[in-house]
Design an enzyme around this catalytic site. Structure first.
Site, PDB file in Angstrom:
ATOM      1  CE1 TYR B 377      46.161  -7.157   5.349  1.00 32.29           C
ATOM      2  CE2 TYR B 377      45.589  -7.487   7.644  1.00 32.29           C
ATOM      3  CZ  TYR B 377      46.296  -7.875   6.529  1.00 32.29           C
ATOM      4  OH  TYR B 377      47.120  -8.956   6.571  1.00 32.29           O
ATOM      5  CE1 TYR B 387      44.596  -2.876  -3.542  1.00 23.56           C
ATOM      6  CE2 TYR B 387      43.725  -1.040  -2.279  1.00 23.56           C
ATOM      7  CZ  TYR B 387      44.498  -2.189  -2.355  1.00 23.56           C
ATOM      8  OH  TYR B 387      45.177  -2.631  -1.262  1.00 23.56           O
ATOM      9  CD  GLU B 489      47.811  -4.541  -2.078  1.00 27.17           C
ATOM     10  OE1 GLU B 489      48.047  -3.319  -2.072  1.00 27.17           O
ATOM     11  OE2 GLU B 489      46.729  -5.016  -1.732  1.00 27.17           O
ATOM     12  CD  GLU B 498      56.335  -2.837   3.108  1.00 24.67           C
ATOM     13  OE1 GLU B 498      55.403  -3.607   2.797  1.00 24.67           O
ATOM     14  OE2 GLU B 498      56.152  -1.676   3.523  1.00 24.67           O
TER      15      GLU B 498
END
Lengths: 689, 689
Positions: B377, B387, B489, B498
């Site tokens: 993270y 972002y 995301e 994913e």
């Protein structure tokens, strides 16, 4: 197989590579910075001291955090401890009052953001809640315990901690605890679990047991790790209390995967000046841990309220300013640890060279099948102790062969068989000069690359008239005359394991009937050992062949359980027509009575050689030649480690077998319980002729 | 399996460990000193320059020794070259006039003792005698060549050299040469062989061939390495001549295992001041080599007799003393190389961070099955470029949803699905503030460890009134109201890999019919590549499964053979009842005409995503978002590399398949020749739902 996953870069470098190429370390782990995050050591601000050359984990000292640091308390505790020269914390991760509640957020000691990822992984060892009891009769407690243990481990994994300490088993039967831990271990890739075990033979804690029965805590560990199938990520953290079991019993732990010794403040005594100190037996134990790369963690309440304004070098208060935080309550104990650590002898230079070889398995040389490289010759040639012994032996033999009256008329024929790049040629000529004897040397060498160097050596030294170089295998050379003395250095870590007997049998064809062989005899030795690291490294290959192979290894994290005993002996020359190099030996080892039970992972092997008369050399621990570095011990593993109950003898059989193209060993345990015959027919490990 | 052998310590540390434990690098290779002996780089006294951050081999520059340094000549040549700032020598090891003679001692360039073991291994690359011709019609020459080649390699092995250069094939048919080299490669453990190949499309050298036919020297290399079965110890050393083939043809080499570029002095031009320089095309090629970790070796006679007493910063003669040896004849060429090297742009900081990830294969994340760790993270949250793009997209969507008239009356409901530790929550609130829109945020996250951090973030920032945290998997959350905007995301290196499509299908249940998904669409791309290193790393696993797996990898030593093309696209929301996430795409790639033939090891994959309207982000090379580091490309290997003849199109088919519990890709080549279907039924590689 589990591999490091990623989308791109991640802050810690992956530690497992998809490239098992034998010739290059993978790029990420060859880089210094990142990989060290995964090293077992902790980034130290101020290690225990400056013991020259010791790069092992035992430089680092941690402190156990007893009270749950709620809210943002953890960063303050960490800062205070690091500034007081501790290297890391053993800290609870979750409020110990927490019990699983549906929908509740886990009451952790601070969010993951209060420390940086590298602080978490370098300075925090997680302490799992001590109330958990997975073998309770109370089913709700069991289920709560299982859930909490898994949640806490998940949180620790999220933080990328290197290790968590899990609490000691609460009962002698801990199968459910082991099942859950084993279950967790299957899913861990990087984190270690350290099972906390009190170092004692204590009263049984089972309520339904006879109160008078004592429990050897090693047995708890042994059951637990057997249930977890020797998991390579399961370690021990030993609690050191004020009383200690016998030294033989303690010695077993040096072969077990002990990561930390948690030293209780209650274990300390008080010296005349009011400072904490340890009993002699505790000191010996701690020094043993330091020497076996075990880290110390100080734990408990301070029992020594040492005045902060005291004389003495340990005082930190002379320069007290507002920036200086108050001293850590456990600093006096840390200071004592640093004192103990610094008091140890520095690591000898040779030991420092060899530090990366500790417990690192190597296949023995195959000098008959393979040619040695220049670097290998270079290394062995530097072992001056060895060649001094050879020179002494040759000098004695020369004097015995040629009396003082004959020195001007008699020229001794000496053959160096396996001359390499010439060190034994040099030792022979020096022995001749020293004793005033005339010498004719034949240097027989099968490696054509070494022969190139031999030629240039002879030319450089001007030895052409004394030395004849023979580029041939000694076993098939047709010698033009017979030798008075045959000199060789064909010994391996286990004596005969590089086939010295077979080579010298071939060479004695050209030795006179009254000729001398140097060495004249040699003997191998073994002793049973606990060596969990070696076992796990071999197990990682997932085949039987690696468990039926002998390894050269610098033994370090090993418990030697009984004195070494002789295995095989060879003497040269041996002109008997019945001579054979096959051997069969049975040995019985008795462990000292106060050892307790133990686990045997295999046998450490050594050799001793008589070069000539009273000149010997070898690595058998009780008689080893000091400062000689050419040989590490050999290790014969057992496919399945054997539990040896207290006071039970160990019986092992060893065979040396000879075939047309190879020589091999077979070995088997007979007592306390039979193992399979290892390496039957030399199927897994052999030395080529 | 071959393992490092030893009796005890040896001067170079072993590079293969018997301990394949995934959690710790083996002790010997984790130590700095010893392991570096085996690194491909040479211990440099003065690397080419100070290009910030570049730690690759291309810093080092060697020089070829043309004349055989007889007797003790080698140490003098080495000293002279090192003091002239060269890093290593490419030097003949044996007198080129030697032909095998029974009983003769190999006439080597000095004994092994004239240099130390570390000098041999750090500063000498062996040059095998160039007269050898293993495919001659003359049988005696063939046999002499085979024996000499083996003797010279044995000598180089004895010296522990890191590499030997073997001469270029003398004919287009070189099967016997390849057989002998392959035979040698089987026995090498550490040393590399570098096959010398002229970088040209030259006249055929076969006497019986039509003189007008040109030979592409890449074809020699390709035949040779196919005969040697892609041996991971066989490399290329390219001779750079005065003329160069087309850039597309040269580009192929960046995916081949090129270790050295041997730059001939004849390839240099002369500048106005009489100094050597290179043509623009040569400069571009050399810069390409520098950027691909290829070392330069200068070779040939000096054609530029530059006055030693010259002006200019490069002059070394101002401080001439008796200790200063005469300048090396090839120094002006080295100076020019240093100039070219230093002129390159410094490596960007991000690139420096990622240097150890170059060509390092990682398994893609399984974010649905596994929970990410705090460190992961942390890394992704630092990608501010990403972002910022999200914030721009959300701001545009808010303005479209709520007109300026409605800002005080309308509160937009925004759901972050997969909120992690909160970066998209922050971007959403910042977009709302920036546009003056009122926002109600639901942050949905399945990882309970991340939820802990989310709670503390919301509290810390005082966002309690605006943000509701939902600890749940978005696919099964029962939302209390419907959303205007869904932000996620969930993209991987290949876009949908994913399982973003499956997650968003589950989440659009609680999106209003006119709601917006950010991202609104994404597309994957592939292109064919030459990537011999990746192929060899996968091959080392010795199974098919690893060849049927996609890897995340920072592509470095790769030749991109044709522009990327689109594979699969997904758009959200998709309320069509016929919507499916299965896909099937056929693609045809045409290589530029002047490329020549090549070998394809697999396909590089990328993605591009439209967040909202004109705001996109992605890693497709032609449109990629600058300075974004969250994703490396993906790589789909081929089990058997495919030879693509010049001007033949490549046709590849890709499938995205969906099952009850997993999603996977299958892929296959159809042209120029069919490959097996890779990963049938997802047997080797899949992503869990």
């Amino acid at each position: 197989s589990q591999t490091e996953r990623g989308r791109g870069r991640s802050s810690s470098l992956p530690t497992k590579t998809l490239n098992p190429s034998p010739t290059k370390p993978p790029p990420p782990s060859s880089s210094g910075g990142g990989a060290s995050h995964r090293q077992p050591t902790h980034q130290a601000k101020m290690p225990l001291g400056q013991r020259a050359g010791d790069k092992s984990d035992s430089r680092y000292c941690g402190v156990e955090v007893l009270d749950f640091p709620a809210g943002d308390g953890l960063p303050a505790v960490l800062t205070h401890s690091l500034s007081s020269a501790f290297d890391f914390l053993l800290a609870p991760l979750v409020d110990p009052d927490y019990r699983p509640t549906p929908g509740a957020v886990l009451p952790v000691a601070a969010s993951d953001l209060v420390l940086s990822p590298s602080q978490w992984s370098s300075h925090i060892v997680g302490k799992i809640s001590e109330w958990i009891d997975l073998d309770s009769e109370d089913e709700q407690l069991r289920l709560d315990s299982e859930l909490t243990l898994k949640q806490e481990i998940a949180w620790a994994t999220h933080l990328s901690l290197q290790a968590c300490v899990i609490p000691p088993p609460k009962r002698s039967t801990c199968a459910n605890y082991a099942r859950v831990v084993n279950n967790i271990l299957q899913g861990l890739t990087n984190m270690q679990l350290w099972l906390r075990i009190p170092l004692e033979k204590s009263e049984s804690m089972d309520e339904d047991h006879d109160k008078s029965e004592t429990v050897d805590s090693w047995e708890w560990w042994n059951s637990f790790r057997l249930l977890c199938e020797h998991s390579s990520q399961l370690y021990v953290a030993l609690d050191i209390l004020s009383s200690l079991p016998s030294m033989n019993s303690l010695g077993r732990w040096f072969g077990e995967p002990v990561r930390a010794a948690i030293l209780q403040t209650d274990a300390f005594l008080t010296n005349a000046r009011g400072y904490p100190c340890l009993s002699k037996r505790h000191q010996t134990l701690l020094t043993g841990f330091f020497n076996h790369s075990v880290q110390v963690i100080i734990s408990g309440r301070s029992n020594h309220n040492v005045s902060q304004v005291s004389e003495g070098v340990l005082s930190r208060d002379e320069n007290h300013t507002e920036d200086t935080p108050t001293q850590h309550a456990l600093s006096p104990y840390l200071d004592y640890m640093a004192y103990l650590y610094q008091r140890m002898d520095p690591l000898p230079e040779q030991e420092r060279f060899e530090i990366n070889y500790r417990d690192f398995l190597q296949s023995p040389l195959q000098p008959l099948m393979d040619n040695l490289e220049a670097q290998t010759y270079e290394t062995f040639e530097k072992d001056t102790v060895k060649y001094t012994q050879y020179q002494r032996a040759i000098a004695k033999a020369l004097v015995d062969k040629v009396s003082d009256d004959e020195v001007s008329t008699t020229r001794t024929v000496l053959m160096v068989v396996g001359a390499g790049r010439g060190p034994l040629v040099r030792a022979s000529l020096q022995a001749a000069e020293e004793t005033g004897r005339m010498l004719k040397v034949y240097a027989v060498e099968k490696n054509p690359n070494a022969v190139i160097t031999l030629h240039s050596l002879i030319k450089l030294e001007g030895w052409e008239s004394m030395v004849t170089i023979i580029s041939s295998d000694m076993r098939c050379w047709d010698a033009p005359e017979k030798a008075d003395i045959l000199v060789s250095e064909l010994l391996g870590s286990f004596g005969d394991n590089e086939l010295s007997p077979e080579c010298l049998d071939g060479a004695q064809r050209f030795l006179k009937p009254d000729g001398i062989s140097i060495p004249s005899s040699y003997t191998s030795f073994i002793q049973p050992v606990t060596a969990s690291k070696l076992h796990n490294d071999i197990k990682a290959h997932k085949d039987i062949a690696h468990f039926e192979t002998a390894y050269v290894v610098k033994l370090h994290r090993v418990a030697r359980l009984a004195p070494p005993q002789e295995v095989f002996s060879f003497a040269h020359p041996n002109f008997s027509p019945k001579a054979t190099n096959q051997r069969y030996t049975k040995l019985q080892f008795e462990l000292p009575q106060d050892t307790g039970s133990c686990l045997v992972h295999g046998f450490a092997g050594y050799f001793d050689a008589v070069l000539y008369k009273d000149v010997h050399l070898g690595i058998e621990p009780n008689t080893c030649t000091p400062n000689m570095f050419s040989w590490f011990p050999i290790f014969f593993p057992l496919r399945k480690p054997i539990y040896v109950p207290s006071e039970s003898p160990i019986e092992v059989h060893f065979w040396r077998c000879c075939g047309a193209t190879k020589v091999w060993y077979e070995w088997a345990l007979v007592a306390p319980s039979p193992s399979p015959i290892h390496n039957s027919n030399g199927r897994s490990y052999w030395v080529g002729l």
